[in-house]
Enzyme design. Sequence first.
Site, PDB file in Angstrom:
ATOM      1  CE1 TYR A 130      47.668  61.618  53.448  1.00 25.66           C
ATOM      2  CE2 TYR A 130      46.180  63.245  52.545  1.00 25.66           C
ATOM      3  CZ  TYR A 130      47.462  62.793  52.779  1.00 25.66           C
ATOM      4  OH  TYR A 130      48.533  63.536  52.344  1.00 25.66           O
ATOM      5  CE  LYS A 145      57.245  55.481  42.585  1.00 29.81           C
ATOM      6  NZ  LYS A 145      58.346  56.174  41.902  1.00 29.81           N
ATOM      7  CG  ASP A 161      59.079  59.254  40.542  1.00 33.16           C
ATOM      8  OD1 ASP A 161      58.047  59.110  39.847  1.00 33.16           O
ATOM      9  OD2 ASP A 161      59.975  58.396  40.585  1.00 33.16           O
ATOM     10  CG  ASP A 165      48.016  66.869  51.152  1.00 36.76           C
ATOM     11  OD1 ASP A 165      48.017  68.112  51.070  1.00 36.76           O
ATOM     12  OD2 ASP A 165      48.058  66.265  52.241  1.00 36.76           O
ATOM     13  CG  ASP A 173      50.714  72.491  49.918  1.00 36.12           C
ATOM     14  OD1 ASP A 173      49.519  72.647  49.571  1.00 36.12           O
ATOM     15  OD2 ASP A 173      51.104  72.616  51.093  1.00 36.12           O
TER      16      ASP A 173
END
Length: 360
Positions: free
Chosen positions: A141, A191, A223, A247, A251
């Site tokens: 980001y 990852k 994942d 992020d 959620d």
Amino acid sequence: MNLNVLILPGDGIGPEVTREAVRVLNRVADKFGHTVKTREALLGGIAIHKTGGPFPAETETLCLECDATLMGAVGLPEFDDAPPEKRPEKGLLGIRKAMGVFANLRPVRAYEALIESSPLKNALVEGTDMIIVRELTGGIYYGTPRGVSGEGAGERAVNTMTYTRAEIERVARMAFELARNRRKKLTSVDKSNVIENSQLWRRVVVEVARDFPDVTLDHLLVDNAAMQLVLNPRRFDVMVTENMFGDILSDEGAVLAGSIGMLPSASIGARRPSGVWVGLYEPVHGSAPDIAGQNKANPLGAIGSVAAMLEYSFNLKEEAAAVNRAMETVLNSGRVTADLKPKGVPATTGQVGQGVCEAI
Ligand code: NAD
């Protein structure tokens, strides 16, 4: 103890939920013999209306002066097409930067009384009690180079995922410390089978682990972590991960709690000399313009944020536990807002806040 707290009600339902959170803060302080001094300032859309910008200088000064900051939510539909500098959300990025908060903590708990509200099977969700720690200031980001160039079929967009060893180390250390005070289990999510950034992440986390021999560390690829969160959420105690993975995963974690209105969050920065953390506390939800001004919003995410503030910025664990227990009492009593009560007469925002105060 004197608790100097800055209140930033913000936009939409922000003022409604922070009003109840402040009531609860005053009630719990009163019960345990602390003195609360609150100051209020502008952030977000209301700040643009009154001062021309989303993060006025006065708000910046106050958030650095106070011991902790409680925020409602920012965002107003009328600014949806405004340039980035004139958007309420810019105020949120500004205050996080000014306070130097680098880790976002999201506790995810499945409350007994809300099990039916989760779309997942009860047996899967029951007993879930975890914290997701998301790195807040680095990663894709913020990394450069970034941008869009070229045109036609060759038009190209670039973002850069970047972390330094120091950035990984400080958030990993915080996550280990949290785990040490809970069930002593930390899951680091990356990852590392594909990206170098994650390989550095994993290497640094393993190094930090040497200072926390009492905490069990395991690693999950992002994942698989996304899958495990809904297959077996009880397996997690503290999860730590980089900005974008956090992020998305946090959620997903929100679904476990039944309603977005339930979720508190804490954005934490450096430790103060007294040993407590600099913190910005806010419910996870946004300004919910669709229900703003109707006394319908669930204030428990904001009230839970007060509990987090008591624990992390004031080291008042008993007081935090009292707030959490009172929330549970209110949930068990069924005096809840419409988001948690599809049938029957729901309670108002104010009635839920009052209920928590009475239970304390
Ligand atoms: P939202 O979280 O505001 O609302 C999503 C849905 O959840 C809506 O239906 C809303 O009514 C409901 N909801 C949210 N909080 C609730 C509560 N406490 N009680 C009951 N129901 C609740 O997300 P959105 O609609 O995507 O965004 C609205 C505005 O908020 C946008 O301007 C967005 O940029 C902003 N936003 C701000 C923050 C923040 O301040 N941290 C976070 C997310 C979104």
